[in-house]
Design a protein around this motif. Structure first.
Motif, PDB file in Angstrom:
ATOM      1  N   TYR A   4      44.590  54.176  35.832  1.00  0.00           N
ATOM      2  CA  TYR A   4      45.557  53.132  36.191  1.00  0.00           C
ATOM      3  C   TYR A   4      45.332  52.690  37.647  1.00  0.00           C
ATOM      4  O   TYR A   4      45.252  51.491  37.955  1.00  0.00           O
ATOM      5  N   VAL A   5      45.181  53.666  38.546  1.00  0.00           N
ATOM      6  CA  VAL A   5      44.962  53.360  39.962  1.00  0.00           C
ATOM      7  C   VAL A   5      43.678  52.539  40.146  1.00  0.00           C
ATOM      8  O   VAL A   5      43.654  51.543  40.877  1.00  0.00           O
ATOM      9  N   MET A   6      42.633  52.916  39.417  1.00  0.00           N
ATOM     10  CA  MET A   6      41.373  52.196  39.523  1.00  0.00           C
ATOM     11  C   MET A   6      41.529  50.742  39.082  1.00  0.00           C
ATOM     12  O   MET A   6      40.997  49.833  39.717  1.00  0.00           O
ATOM     13  N   ILE A   7      42.266  50.532  38.006  1.00  0.00           N
ATOM     14  CA  ILE A   7      42.452  49.174  37.486  1.00  0.00           C
ATOM     15  C   ILE A   7      43.220  48.322  38.495  1.00  0.00           C
ATOM     16  O   ILE A   7      42.822  47.199  38.810  1.00  0.00           O
ATOM     17  N   VAL A   8      44.285  48.899  39.035  1.00  0.00           N
ATOM     18  CA  VAL A   8      45.072  48.159  40.023  1.00  0.00           C
ATOM     19  C   VAL A   8      44.199  47.803  41.234  1.00  0.00           C
ATOM     20  O   VAL A   8      44.226  46.670  41.729  1.00  0.00           O
ATOM     21  N   LEU A   9      43.387  48.758  41.659  1.00  0.00           N
ATOM     22  CA  LEU A   9      42.502  48.517  42.793  1.00  0.00           C
ATOM     23  C   LEU A   9      41.526  47.379  42.505  1.00  0.00           C
ATOM     24  O   LEU A   9      41.370  46.451  43.305  1.00  0.00           O
ATOM     25  N   LEU A  10      40.907  47.434  41.334  1.00  0.00           N
ATOM     26  CA  LEU A  10      39.949  46.409  40.940  1.00  0.00           C
ATOM     27  C   LEU A  10      40.602  45.035  40.899  1.00  0.00           C
ATOM     28  O   LEU A  10      40.041  44.061  41.388  1.00  0.00           O
ATOM     29  N   LEU A  11      41.805  44.989  40.329  1.00  0.00           N
ATOM     30  CA  LEU A  11      42.515  43.712  40.228  1.00  0.00           C
ATOM     31  C   LEU A  11      42.826  43.146  41.609  1.00  0.00           C
ATOM     32  O   LEU A  11      42.692  41.944  41.832  1.00  0.00           O
ATOM     33  N   SER A  12      43.218  44.008  42.543  1.00  0.00           N
ATOM     34  CA  SER A  12      43.541  43.462  43.860  1.00  0.00           C
ATOM     35  C   SER A  12      42.292  43.004  44.601  1.00  0.00           C
ATOM     36  O   SER A  12      42.325  42.041  45.358  1.00  0.00           O
ATOM     37  N   ILE A  13      41.170  43.682  44.353  1.00  0.00           N
ATOM     38  CA  ILE A  13      39.918  43.232  44.971  1.00  0.00           C
ATOM     39  C   ILE A  13      39.543  41.853  44.418  1.00  0.00           C
ATOM     40  O   ILE A  13      39.218  40.932  45.159  1.00  0.00           O
ATOM     41  N   LEU A  14      39.675  41.726  43.102  1.00  0.00           N
ATOM     42  CA  LEU A  14      39.389  40.438  42.454  1.00  0.00           C
ATOM     43  C   LEU A  14      40.270  39.334  43.026  1.00  0.00           C
ATOM     44  O   LEU A  14      39.796  38.241  43.323  1.00  0.00           O
ATOM     45  N   ALA A  15      41.550  39.630  43.177  1.00  0.00           N
ATOM     46  CA  ALA A  15      42.497  38.640  43.700  1.00  0.00           C
ATOM     47  C   ALA A  15      42.090  38.225  45.105  1.00  0.00           C
ATOM     48  O   ALA A  15      42.128  37.041  45.448  1.00  0.00           O
ATOM     49  N   ALA A  16      41.660  39.204  45.906  1.00  0.00           N
ATOM     50  CA  ALA A  16      41.259  38.909  47.283  1.00  0.00           C
ATOM     51  C   ALA A  16      40.031  37.999  47.296  1.00  0.00           C
ATOM     52  O   ALA A  16      39.929  37.083  48.100  1.00  0.00           O
ATOM     53  N   ILE A  17      39.101  38.252  46.374  1.00  0.00           N
ATOM     54  CA  ILE A  17      37.895  37.426  46.303  1.00  0.00           C
ATOM     55  C   ILE A  17      38.252  35.981  45.933  1.00  0.00           C
ATOM     56  O   ILE A  17      37.833  35.049  46.582  1.00  0.00           O
ATOM     57  N   THR A  18      39.073  35.821  44.912  1.00  0.00           N
ATOM     58  CA  THR A  18      39.439  34.466  44.491  1.00  0.00           C
ATOM     59  C   THR A  18      40.220  33.736  45.575  1.00  0.00           C
ATOM     60  O   THR A  18      40.043  32.547  45.763  1.00  0.00           O
ATOM     61  N   ALA A  19      41.058  34.482  46.305  1.00  0.00           N
ATOM     62  CA  ALA A  19      41.882  33.844  47.326  1.00  0.00           C
ATOM     63  C   ALA A  19      41.031  33.208  48.415  1.00  0.00           C
ATOM     64  O   ALA A  19      41.428  32.218  49.012  1.00  0.00           O
ATOM     65  N   SER A  20      39.837  33.751  48.657  1.00  0.00           N
ATOM     66  CA  SER A  20      39.031  33.185  49.732  1.00  0.00           C
ATOM     67  C   SER A  20      37.915  32.298  49.181  1.00  0.00           C
ATOM     68  O   SER A  20      36.955  32.006  49.848  1.00  0.00           O
ATOM     69  N   SER A  21      38.031  31.874  47.941  1.00  0.00           N
ATOM     70  CA  SER A  21      36.974  31.032  47.393  1.00  0.00           C
ATOM     71  C   SER A  21      37.270  29.561  47.658  1.00  0.00           C
ATOM     72  O   SER A  21      38.321  29.197  48.151  1.00  0.00           O
ATOM     73  N   GLN A  22      36.308  28.727  47.310  1.00  0.00           N
ATOM     74  CA  GLN A  22      36.398  27.316  47.683  1.00  0.00           C
ATOM     75  C   GLN A  22      37.492  26.551  46.954  1.00  0.00           C
ATOM     76  O   GLN A  22      37.884  25.477  47.375  1.00  0.00           O
ATOM     77  N   GLU A  23      38.001  27.135  45.846  1.00  0.00           N
ATOM     78  CA  GLU A  23      39.060  26.444  45.092  1.00  0.00           C
ATOM     79  C   GLU A  23      40.271  26.113  45.949  1.00  0.00           C
ATOM     80  O   GLU A  23      40.970  25.154  45.694  1.00  0.00           O
ATOM     81  N   ASP A  24      40.516  26.963  46.936  1.00  0.00           N
ATOM     82  CA  ASP A  24      41.707  26.784  47.760  1.00  0.00           C
ATOM     83  C   ASP A  24      41.475  25.912  48.974  1.00  0.00           C
ATOM     84  O   ASP A  24      42.391  25.656  49.738  1.00  0.00           O
ATOM     85  N   VAL A  25      40.245  25.468  49.172  1.00  0.00           N
ATOM     86  CA  VAL A  25      39.967  24.660  50.358  1.00  0.00           C
ATOM     87  C   VAL A  25      40.509  23.247  50.151  1.00  0.00           C
ATOM     88  O   VAL A  25      40.104  22.550  49.233  1.00  0.00           O
ATOM     89  N   THR A  26      41.458  22.847  50.998  1.00  0.00           N
ATOM     90  CA  THR A  26      42.048  21.509  50.887  1.00  0.00           C
ATOM     91  C   THR A  26      41.875  20.719  52.178  1.00  0.00           C
ATOM     92  O   THR A  26      42.216  19.544  52.240  1.00  0.00           O
TER      93      THR A  26
END
Ligand code: HEC
Ligand code: HEC
Ligand code: HEC
Ligand code: HEC
Length: 131
Positions: A10-32
């Motif tokens: 469970y801890v590993m999954i939560v960790l992986l999900l937050s890493i994924l979220a961090a990656i998407t948050a800094s991707s170009q999709e959010d550049v306005t």
């Protein structure tokens, strides 16, 4: 014993999900906007640039058109500098006169708009007053 293992999974999954979220948050999709950190005292309004919309609409598929890399003065196709700010390679000028970097941006953005006879070339169409 078994329960402890499940907890670790469970801890590993939560960790992986937050890493994924961090990656998407800094991707170009959010550049306005374009906000190069080299400009500390801006004179103009923020430049509006809806990264993915802009590039989809204009059918610019190749990232290296803007995020370019050069080797020995030659543009390297299909490789990008997307994690870098333009100012990491292009000189700002000095604090009182940041013209070289300003020109670099203008010549890329306006240059393509002029060439395509589409896209803004007036100051206030790019430097837009925020509400
Ligand atoms: C028309 C020019 C242009 C094209 C084409 C383009 N980008 Fe960008 N991209 C920019 C600009 C401008 C920025 C904002 C830089 C800044 O604010 O310093 C940016 C920012 C980014 C960032 C940084 C996000 C951040 O928050 O640090 C990433 C990642 C990125 N682009 C990836 C891509 C990828 C992948 C492609 C191809 C699918 C692409 N770009 C195509 C102009 C472009
Ligand atoms: C990895 C370093 C690097 C990054 C990052 C970079 N450039 Fe460049 N750029 C160069 C080099 C090297 C040249 C070639 C300079 C020469 O003519 O000798 C160049 C040339 C240019 C030119 C003139 C030729 C052309 O392609 O029109 C413009 C305009 C330009 N860059 C704008 C930008 C902008 C805007 C960004 C950010 C989106 C950017 N560059 C990011 C290294 C970089
Ligand atoms: C490789 C060509 C190219 C480059 C480089 C480019 N643009 Fe554009 N841009 C276009 C075209 C073509 C349009 C017109 C789209 C339409 O009206 O259908 C456009 C439209 C726009 C628009 C109008 C709204 C929109 O998203 O369509 C804005 C704002 C804009 N560009 C800002 C910029 C900025 C800021 C840069 C530099 C960081 C830039 N552009 C670099 C081709 C380019
Ligand atoms: C096609 C879009 C576009 C147009 C048109 C445009 N600019 Fe810019 N300009 C940019 C971009 C992108 C930057 C880099 C913004 C950043 O990183 O904050 C910039 C940066 C600047 C800067 C340095 C940052 C600041 O706010 O002090 C000045 C000054 C500036 N522009 C003035 C002008 C003037 C004056 C005009 C009209 C003659 C103009 N621009 C037209 C896109 C544009």
């Amino acid at each position: 014993m078994m329960e402890k293992r499940n907890f670790m999974v469970y801890v590993m999954i939560v960790l992986l999900l937050s890493i994924l979220a961090a990656i998407t948050a800094s991707s170009q999709e959010d550049v306005t906007t374009v906000q190069d950190s080299a400009f500390t005292d801006r004179m103009r309004y923020t430049v509006v640039f809806l990264h993915d919309d802009h590039n989809d609409k204009d059918e610019i598929e190749d990232c290296y058109v803007c995020h370019h890399l050069y080797e020995e003065g030659e543009l390297v196709e299909d490789e990008t500098s997307e994690e870098m700010e333009c100012s990491e390679c292009h000189e700002l000028g000095n604090d009182k006169n940041p013209i070289p970097l300003v020109d670099t941006y203008h010549s890329m953005c306006k240059g393509c708009h002029l060439k395509n006879k589409a896209g803004p070339i007036m100051c206030s169409e790019c430097h837009v007053k925020q509400k």
